[in-house]
Design a protein around this motif. Structure first.
Motif, PDB file in Angstrom:
ATOM      1  N   LEU A 137      -6.527   2.621  -3.463  1.00  0.00           N
ATOM      2  CA  LEU A 137      -6.031   2.773  -2.097  1.00  0.00           C
ATOM      3  C   LEU A 137      -7.126   3.221  -1.136  1.00  0.00           C
ATOM      4  O   LEU A 137      -7.135   2.823   0.036  1.00  0.00           O
ATOM      5  CB  LEU A 137      -4.862   3.763  -2.078  1.00  0.00           C
ATOM      6  N   PHE A 138      -8.064   4.038  -1.599  1.00  0.00           N
ATOM      7  CA  PHE A 138      -9.140   4.509  -0.720  1.00  0.00           C
ATOM      8  C   PHE A 138     -10.005   3.361  -0.192  1.00  0.00           C
ATOM      9  O   PHE A 138     -10.714   3.513   0.807  1.00  0.00           O
ATOM     10  CB  PHE A 138     -10.039   5.513  -1.454  1.00  0.00           C
ATOM     11  N   THR A 139      -9.955   2.196  -0.828  1.00  0.00           N
ATOM     12  CA  THR A 139     -10.736   1.052  -0.340  1.00  0.00           C
ATOM     13  C   THR A 139     -10.179   0.500   0.960  1.00  0.00           C
ATOM     14  O   THR A 139     -10.854  -0.259   1.660  1.00  0.00           O
ATOM     15  CB  THR A 139     -10.755  -0.083  -1.379  1.00  0.00           C
ATOM     16  N   GLY A 140      -8.923   0.842   1.288  1.00  0.00           N
ATOM     17  CA  GLY A 140      -8.291   0.276   2.470  1.00  0.00           C
ATOM     18  C   GLY A 140      -7.715  -1.103   2.252  1.00  0.00           C
ATOM     19  O   GLY A 140      -7.184  -1.721   3.185  1.00  0.00           O
ATOM     20  N   GLN A 141      -7.787  -1.603   1.028  1.00  0.00           N
ATOM     21  CA  GLN A 141      -7.242  -2.917   0.711  1.00  0.00           C
ATOM     22  C   GLN A 141      -5.785  -2.789   0.261  1.00  0.00           C
ATOM     23  O   GLN A 141      -5.356  -1.749  -0.229  1.00  0.00           O
ATOM     24  CB  GLN A 141      -8.061  -3.576  -0.407  1.00  0.00           C
ATOM     25  N   GLN A 142      -5.018  -3.873   0.422  1.00  0.00           N
ATOM     26  CA  GLN A 142      -3.643  -3.869  -0.053  1.00  0.00           C
ATOM     27  C   GLN A 142      -3.637  -3.720  -1.565  1.00  0.00           C
ATOM     28  O   GLN A 142      -4.386  -4.398  -2.277  1.00  0.00           O
ATOM     29  CB  GLN A 142      -2.945  -5.163   0.353  1.00  0.00           C
ATOM     30  N   THR A 143      -2.783  -2.835  -2.039  1.00  0.00           N
ATOM     31  CA  THR A 143      -2.794  -2.458  -3.450  1.00  0.00           C
ATOM     32  C   THR A 143      -1.399  -2.575  -4.046  1.00  0.00           C
ATOM     33  O   THR A 143      -0.424  -2.106  -3.454  1.00  0.00           O
ATOM     34  CB  THR A 143      -3.292  -1.002  -3.610  1.00  0.00           C
ATOM     35  N   SER A 144      -1.317  -3.194  -5.208  1.00  0.00           N
ATOM     36  CA  SER A 144      -0.099  -3.176  -6.015  1.00  0.00           C
ATOM     37  C   SER A 144      -0.486  -2.723  -7.416  1.00  0.00           C
ATOM     38  O   SER A 144      -1.560  -3.062  -7.925  1.00  0.00           O
ATOM     39  CB  SER A 144       0.561  -4.556  -6.066  1.00  0.00           C
ATOM     40  N   HIS A 145       0.393  -1.950  -8.027  1.00  0.00           N
ATOM     41  CA  HIS A 145       0.093  -1.395  -9.342  1.00  0.00           C
ATOM     42  C   HIS A 145       1.398  -1.190 -10.087  1.00  0.00           C
ATOM     43  O   HIS A 145       2.374  -0.676  -9.521  1.00  0.00           O
ATOM     44  CB  HIS A 145      -0.633  -0.044  -9.180  1.00  0.00           C
ATOM     45  N   ARG A 146       1.424  -1.598 -11.337  1.00  0.00           N
ATOM     46  CA  ARG A 146       2.563  -1.333 -12.198  1.00  0.00           C
ATOM     47  C   ARG A 146       2.034  -0.808 -13.535  1.00  0.00           C
ATOM     48  O   ARG A 146       1.550  -1.572 -14.360  1.00  0.00           O
ATOM     49  CB  ARG A 146       3.414  -2.597 -12.385  1.00  0.00           C
ATOM     50  N   ASN A 154       2.482  -3.313  -2.733  1.00  0.00           N
ATOM     51  CA  ASN A 154       1.918  -3.798  -1.470  1.00  0.00           C
ATOM     52  C   ASN A 154       1.624  -2.657  -0.496  1.00  0.00           C
ATOM     53  O   ASN A 154       2.026  -2.680   0.668  1.00  0.00           O
ATOM     54  CB  ASN A 154       2.869  -4.804  -0.803  1.00  0.00           C
ATOM     55  N   ALA A 155       0.917  -1.649  -0.980  1.00  0.00           N
ATOM     56  CA  ALA A 155       0.566  -0.491  -0.154  1.00  0.00           C
ATOM     57  C   ALA A 155      -0.855  -0.637   0.372  1.00  0.00           C
ATOM     58  O   ALA A 155      -1.754  -1.112  -0.336  1.00  0.00           O
ATOM     59  CB  ALA A 155       0.686   0.785  -0.967  1.00  0.00           C
ATOM     60  N   ARG A 156      -1.043  -0.202   1.609  1.00  0.00           N
ATOM     61  CA  ARG A 156      -2.387  -0.236   2.202  1.00  0.00           C
ATOM     62  C   ARG A 156      -2.561   0.968   3.112  1.00  0.00           C
ATOM     63  O   ARG A 156      -1.673   1.292   3.903  1.00  0.00           O
ATOM     64  CB  ARG A 156      -2.582  -1.515   3.013  1.00  0.00           C
ATOM     65  N   LEU A 157      -3.697   1.631   2.984  1.00  0.00           N
ATOM     66  CA  LEU A 157      -4.032   2.741   3.872  1.00  0.00           C
ATOM     67  C   LEU A 157      -4.768   2.185   5.087  1.00  0.00           C
ATOM     68  O   LEU A 157      -5.928   1.786   4.997  1.00  0.00           O
ATOM     69  CB  LEU A 157      -4.911   3.765   3.152  1.00  0.00           C
ATOM     70  N   TYR A 158      -4.081   2.164   6.211  1.00  0.00           N
ATOM     71  CA  TYR A 158      -4.731   1.674   7.427  1.00  0.00           C
ATOM     72  C   TYR A 158      -5.680   2.712   8.012  1.00  0.00           C
ATOM     73  O   TYR A 158      -6.682   2.355   8.643  1.00  0.00           O
ATOM     74  CB  TYR A 158      -3.671   1.254   8.456  1.00  0.00           C
ATOM     75  N   THR A 159      -5.370   3.988   7.825  1.00  0.00           N
ATOM     76  CA  THR A 159      -6.330   5.047   8.159  1.00  0.00           C
ATOM     77  C   THR A 159      -7.052   5.392   6.868  1.00  0.00           C
ATOM     78  O   THR A 159      -6.668   6.293   6.122  1.00  0.00           O
ATOM     79  CB  THR A 159      -5.617   6.274   8.742  1.00  0.00           C
ATOM     80  N   ALA A 160      -8.091   4.622   6.587  1.00  0.00           N
ATOM     81  CA  ALA A 160      -8.816   4.751   5.322  1.00  0.00           C
ATOM     82  C   ALA A 160     -10.139   5.489   5.554  1.00  0.00           C
ATOM     83  O   ALA A 160     -10.711   5.423   6.644  1.00  0.00           O
ATOM     84  CB  ALA A 160      -9.091   3.373   4.729  1.00  0.00           C
ATOM     85  N   PRO A 161     -10.633   6.173   4.548  1.00  0.00           N
ATOM     86  CA  PRO A 161     -11.922   6.854   4.695  1.00  0.00           C
ATOM     87  C   PRO A 161     -13.064   5.847   4.773  1.00  0.00           C
ATOM     88  O   PRO A 161     -12.978   4.745   4.217  1.00  0.00           O
ATOM     89  CB  PRO A 161     -12.023   7.697   3.420  1.00  0.00           C
TER      90      PRO A 161
END
Length: 318
Positions: A137-146, A154-161
């Motif tokens: 998630l810290f990459t700022g890219q859309q992330t899915s994980h199971r 389909n989570a993405r941090l728009y305010t990413a470091p």
């Protein structure tokens, strides 16, 4: 060279007091801040338990020092995706001066949703998976994980470091030291144990940061200081896994009755002997620590900061 920071206790002080201590710490010459993350205090006498992420936001506007959580549990009370969002925002507010210290947690804080309290082996597995999720998630890219423990859809941090947040892994034994060396950017441990540092280095931590912390009570009246520590922090002297498995402050108060005043006097640096404070803190540098955070127990914060600014920190740096 070891850096000396100040430890902010969310369990013992109000948010406003924590921000004031941070300002005083910077003025006194401490170069970093660490802050605890608890849902409950260890006992009712401590009397506080602020939401750490709100306090970090306030710190970002009050001081220019780096801030590290010591430590956050990103596995139960908060989902790792939510913890990643909080850490990313903290990093942005602090302009990159933020590190995420994480650990497997205590039942005291993590049982509040009514979940069962897993074994250390399972908690370690959960922490490792959570760290992987947060790094994605810290990459700022859309992330899915199971995975076995967590789902992210389909989570993405728009305010990413701007850069990945460093993740420091806490531990108090060889298994945790190995885990920190394998998956962490650094190791957090609270005793100046050179063997534990070596276990971390041998387990994959070569070249990575080692961080520790210690509580003291500076006072011109040593006997009074011992009483203050005995009242507020007997939990520091509880043996074994008690700190990980007791679920409420009331249970810690019951267990704390086993901690005698003499035990506190022998184990905690109290009073105003400069050399005693210097030796206590310097033990971490001798054991190979890169950062050590000192926390003052009790209300005498002003005299502590004056003493450390004028006497203790200059001696440590000599």
């Amino acid at each position: 060279m070891t850096e000396y920071g100040y430890f902010l206790s969310c369990e013992e002080f109000t948010p406003a007091e924590l921000v004031d201590q941070a300002r005083r710490a910077q003025q006194a010459g401490f170069t970093r801040l660490a802050i605890s993350d608890h849902f409950h205090p260890w006992n009712d006498a401590q009397g506080n338990s602020a939401f750490v992420w709100s306090v970090i936001g306030a710190l970002s506007q009050a001081v220019d020092l780096p801030v590290t959580t010591l430590v956050t549990c990103p596995t139960m009370r908060l989902h790792p995706a939510v913890t990643a969002q909080a850490a990313a925002t903290s990093s942005v507010l602090l302009e990159g001066r933020f590190a995420l210290g994480v650990g497997t947690g205590e039942a005291l804080n993590e049982h509040v949703h009514g979940d069962r309290w897993p074994s250390f082996e399972e908690r370690g597995e959960m922490l490792e998976e959570a760290i992987g999720v947060m790094r994605e998630l810290f990459t700022g890219q859309q992330t899915s994980h199971r995975g076995r423990h967590y789902t992210v859809d389909n989570a993405r941090l728009y305010t990413a470091p701007e850069a990945p947040v460093p993740i420091l892994v806490s531990g108090f034994g060889p298994k945790a030291a190995e885990l920190a060396g394998r998956v962490g950017d650094g190791f957090v441990t609270m005793t100046p144990d050179a063997d534990m540092v070596a276990a971390f280095r041998d387990g994959g931590g070569a070249g990575k940061k080692v961080v520790g912390g210690v509580k003291v009570c500076w006072s011109s009246n040593r006997e009074k200081a011992v009483d203050v520590v005995h009242q507020l922090w007997p939990s520091e002297l509880l043996p074994g896994e008690l700190a990980q498995v007791l679920p409420t402050p009331a249970h810690f108060e019951q267990a704390g009755k086993l901690v005698t005043r003499d035990m506190v006097a022998d184990a905690v640096t109290c009073g105003d002997e400069v050399e005693g404070h210097v030796d206590t803190v310097r033990a971490y540098a001798r054991a190979g620590f890169d950062e050590v955070y000192v926390g003052q127990i009790g209300p005498d914060q002003e005299v502590f900061f004056d003493a450390y600014r004028e006497l203790v920190l200059p001696a440590l740096r000599r």
